[in-house]
Design an enzyme around this catalytic site. Structure first.
Site, PDB file in Angstrom:
ATOM      1  N   PHE A 133     -15.011   1.178  -6.099  1.00 39.87           N
ATOM      2  CA  PHE A 133     -13.964   0.978  -7.099  1.00 39.87           C
ATOM      3  C   PHE A 133     -14.494   1.465  -8.452  1.00 39.87           C
ATOM      4  CE2 PHE A 133     -11.311  -1.446 -10.022  1.00 39.87           C
ATOM      5  CZ  PHE A 133     -10.063  -1.301  -9.450  1.00 39.87           C
ATOM      6  N   ASP A 183     -19.559  -6.847  -4.528  1.00 39.30           N
ATOM      7  CA  ASP A 183     -18.247  -7.014  -5.137  1.00 39.30           C
ATOM      8  C   ASP A 183     -17.312  -7.510  -4.034  1.00 39.30           C
ATOM      9  OD1 ASP A 183     -15.660  -6.716  -6.138  1.00 39.30           O
ATOM     10  OD2 ASP A 183     -16.205  -5.003  -7.394  1.00 39.30           O
ATOM     11  N   TYR A 224      -7.343 -12.998  -8.954  1.00 38.92           N
ATOM     12  CA  TYR A 224      -5.895 -12.737  -8.855  1.00 38.92           C
ATOM     13  C   TYR A 224      -5.478 -12.028  -7.574  1.00 38.92           C
ATOM     14  CZ  TYR A 224      -7.759  -8.366 -10.825  1.00 38.92           C
ATOM     15  OH  TYR A 224      -8.507  -7.246 -11.051  1.00 38.92           O
ATOM     16  N   LYS A 225      -6.436 -11.694  -6.705  1.00 40.46           N
ATOM     17  CA  LYS A 225      -6.062 -11.016  -5.456  1.00 40.46           C
ATOM     18  C   LYS A 225      -5.792 -12.074  -4.381  1.00 40.46           C
ATOM     19  CE  LYS A 225      -8.109  -6.692  -6.917  1.00 40.46           C
ATOM     20  NZ  LYS A 225      -9.302  -5.847  -7.007  1.00 40.46           N
ATOM     21  N   ARG A 255      -0.972   1.852   0.940  1.00 44.60           N
ATOM     22  CA  ARG A 255      -1.852   0.735   1.233  1.00 44.60           C
ATOM     23  C   ARG A 255      -1.042  -0.544   1.448  1.00 44.60           C
ATOM     24  NH1 ARG A 255      -6.368  -1.446  -3.018  1.00 44.60           N
ATOM     25  NH2 ARG A 255      -4.466  -2.258  -3.954  1.00 44.60           N
TER      26      ARG A 255
HETATM   27  C1  LIG Z   1      -9.582  -5.103  -8.207  1.00 43.49           C
HETATM   28  C2  LIG Z   1     -11.023  -4.742  -8.264  1.00 43.49           C
HETATM   29  C3  LIG Z   1     -11.767  -4.933  -9.437  1.00 43.49           C
HETATM   30  C4  LIG Z   1     -11.056  -5.358 -10.687  1.00 43.49           C
HETATM   31  O1  LIG Z   1     -11.898  -5.644 -11.752  1.00 43.49           O
HETATM   32  P1  LIG Z   1     -11.252  -6.303 -13.060  1.00 43.49           P
HETATM   33  O2  LIG Z   1     -12.362  -6.446 -13.984  1.00 43.49           O
HETATM   34  O3  LIG Z   1     -10.622  -7.584 -12.630  1.00 43.49           O
HETATM   35  O4  LIG Z   1     -10.184  -5.385 -13.560  1.00 43.49           O
HETATM   36  C5  LIG Z   1     -13.130  -4.719  -9.389  1.00 43.49           C
HETATM   37  N1  LIG Z   1     -13.719  -4.280  -8.263  1.00 43.49           N
HETATM   38  C6  LIG Z   1     -13.022  -4.040  -7.132  1.00 43.49           C
HETATM   39  C7  LIG Z   1     -13.716  -3.568  -5.901  1.00 43.49           C
HETATM   40  C8  LIG Z   1     -11.649  -4.252  -7.106  1.00 43.49           C
HETATM   41  O5  LIG Z   1     -10.952  -3.998  -6.012  1.00 43.49           O
END
Ligand SMILES: *Cc1c(COP(=O)(O)O)cnc(C)c1O
Length: 421
Positions: free
Chosen positions: A130, A206, A231-232, A380
């Protein structure tokens, strides 16, 4: 609309009737005529979250004002919420805290890990990780200087061994995302952590697409650090605070860079010199976002009475049904699954490549099936076992087939790009 054969509908209804998690759907507010396949990006709203928001605003903030820091334990929320997330991660108490965003928390643990590895300068990650993970490493590298910190990327999308081979004693930190945000591929956290440790490499995982979606054993697998989103799959609401895990064996020797007053040993002594708090509290920086964190706190109650093994089973079953139904539809042959089908190798989503993935996604949303698009060509679909039914899966595939067969997705309106996809 293309109808599923009766047998399939009956089978799906039967799966719902015997689903041990079916009762959980009641705990969520879900809009009518919507099949939500995007809970991997933004979880649906638990009813308890709305009630808590109301309470924090109308009973706590408005009535008890600043006294609420003590009387409603606002000050303890980062720890309270961290301890609620900990069991979902396989973490014993005292190692998980809720604060800031995943990106910011990543910066903190990356810095800590680099400082623990004098003489080593490389941070190894996946080329397809990501972007924020890679960007945070780049930011740290520019701060520390290229001679002290370099990002090393491996493309493991085709050759999965590539990652393992790149774990050498030259590497300081291995930074991996357990479930790939594009393909949904699931990495073997236990094995990779062990391989890293054998080479003296520290690991940061992560868990953005894992926490709340599958069982995780951070302690048992000897993970050093982890971060993830509220939030996921944790359903904490848009921009909910994130979490950070640091194994207690490291706590005494850590130095995190964002040394704000909330991470001070005695914040209310207002001392001039920074002295870190013991334990996981050292990862706090500034004042917590109480409204958002309270909502996440309330949302986490949906996990109180469920078994993560049931969640995992249903997640795999839902996605299995989805793909089986896609394969039965000749019209959907143009969708190419890039998610590994083996249950040990996929998270809680499916990803299909299609040249018109964006338009397909828009047409689906118009028909009440909320999915998402990831550039350049991925459709997705996230599977959230707490509020999705098996019948939803059947209906979603039927709608998808109808959109493709009727070529509805080719309408010009579906080609218009939005700011957030
Ligand atoms: C959604 C996501 C993030 C989001 O990071 P934020 O700091 O909350 O914007 C980070 N890493 C991964 C792998 C994600 O899927």
């Amino acid at each position: 609309m293309t109808m599923l054969p009766d047998l399939t509908k009956t089978t799906l209804a039967l799966l719902d009737a015997t689903d041990p998690l079916a009762f959980k759907r009641e705990a969520f507010v879900l809009p009518e005529n919507t099949i939500y396949l995007d809970g991997n990006s933004l979880g649906a709203m638990p009813k308890a979250a709305a009630a808590r928001a109301h309470q924090v605003l109308n009973e706590q903030w408005s009535q008890d004002l600043i006294k609420s820091w003590n009387s409603h334990q606002w000050i303890d929320l980062p720890q309270t919420v961290g301890e609620k997330i900990a069991p979902l991660l396989g973490a014993a108490p005292g190692q998980v805290i809720c604060c800031d965003s995943t990106s910011v928390n990543l910066f903190k643990v990356l810095s800590c890990a680099m400082l623990m590895q004098p003489g080593r300068t490389k941070i190894l990650s996946q080329a397809g990780n990501f972007p924020t993970d890679l960007y945070m490493v780049q930011g740290l590298a520019s701060l520390l200087g290229e001679q002290n910190c370099q990002l090393v990327l491996v493309d493991d999308s085709v050759d999965q061994q590539a990652l393992e081979h790149a774990i050498t004693p030259e590497i300081a930190v291995l930074l991996l995302t357990q479930v790939d945000f594009r393909s949904g591929r699931l990495l073997d956290m236990q094995r990779l952590t062990q391989l890293a440790h054998e080479q003296g490499v520290l690991v940061i995982w992560d868990l953005a697409h894992s926490a709340g979606a599958l069982p995780i054993e951070l302690d048992a697998w000897q993970v050093d650090f982890a971060v993830g989103c509220g939030y996921k799959y944790l359903n904490g609401g848009p921009g909910a605070p994130a979490f950070l895990y640091a194994a207690s064996r490291h706590h005494a020797q850590l130095t995190q860079p964002l040394t704000g007053w909330m991470g001070h040993n005695t914040p209310f002594s207002f001392a001039t010199a920074y002295q870190k708090a013991p334990g996981i509290a050292q990862f706090l920086s500034g004042t917590p976002a109480i409204i958002a964190m309270s909502v996440l706190d309330a949302a986490l109650a949906v996990f109180d009475d469920i078994d993560m093994q049931d969640v995992r089973y249903k997640s795999l079953a839902l996605s299995h049904c989805f793909h089986q139904l896609v394969e039965k539809q000749p019209g959907l042959a143009s969708l190419a699954l890039i998610t590994p089908l083996h249950p040990n190798a996929r998270g809680s989503q499916l990803a299909y490549q299609h040249p018109q993935a964006y338009a397909l996604c828009q047409a689906l949303i118009k028909r009440g099936v909320i999915a998402d698009f990831r550039a350049p060509n991925i459709l997705r679909l996230g599977f959230t076992p707490l509020y999705l039914r098996y019948v939803d899966i059947g209906n979603a595939v039927a709608i998808l087939a109808d959109i493709v067969n009727s070529q509805e997705y080719l309408k010009p309106e579906y080609a218009v790009k939005h700011k957030v996809t």
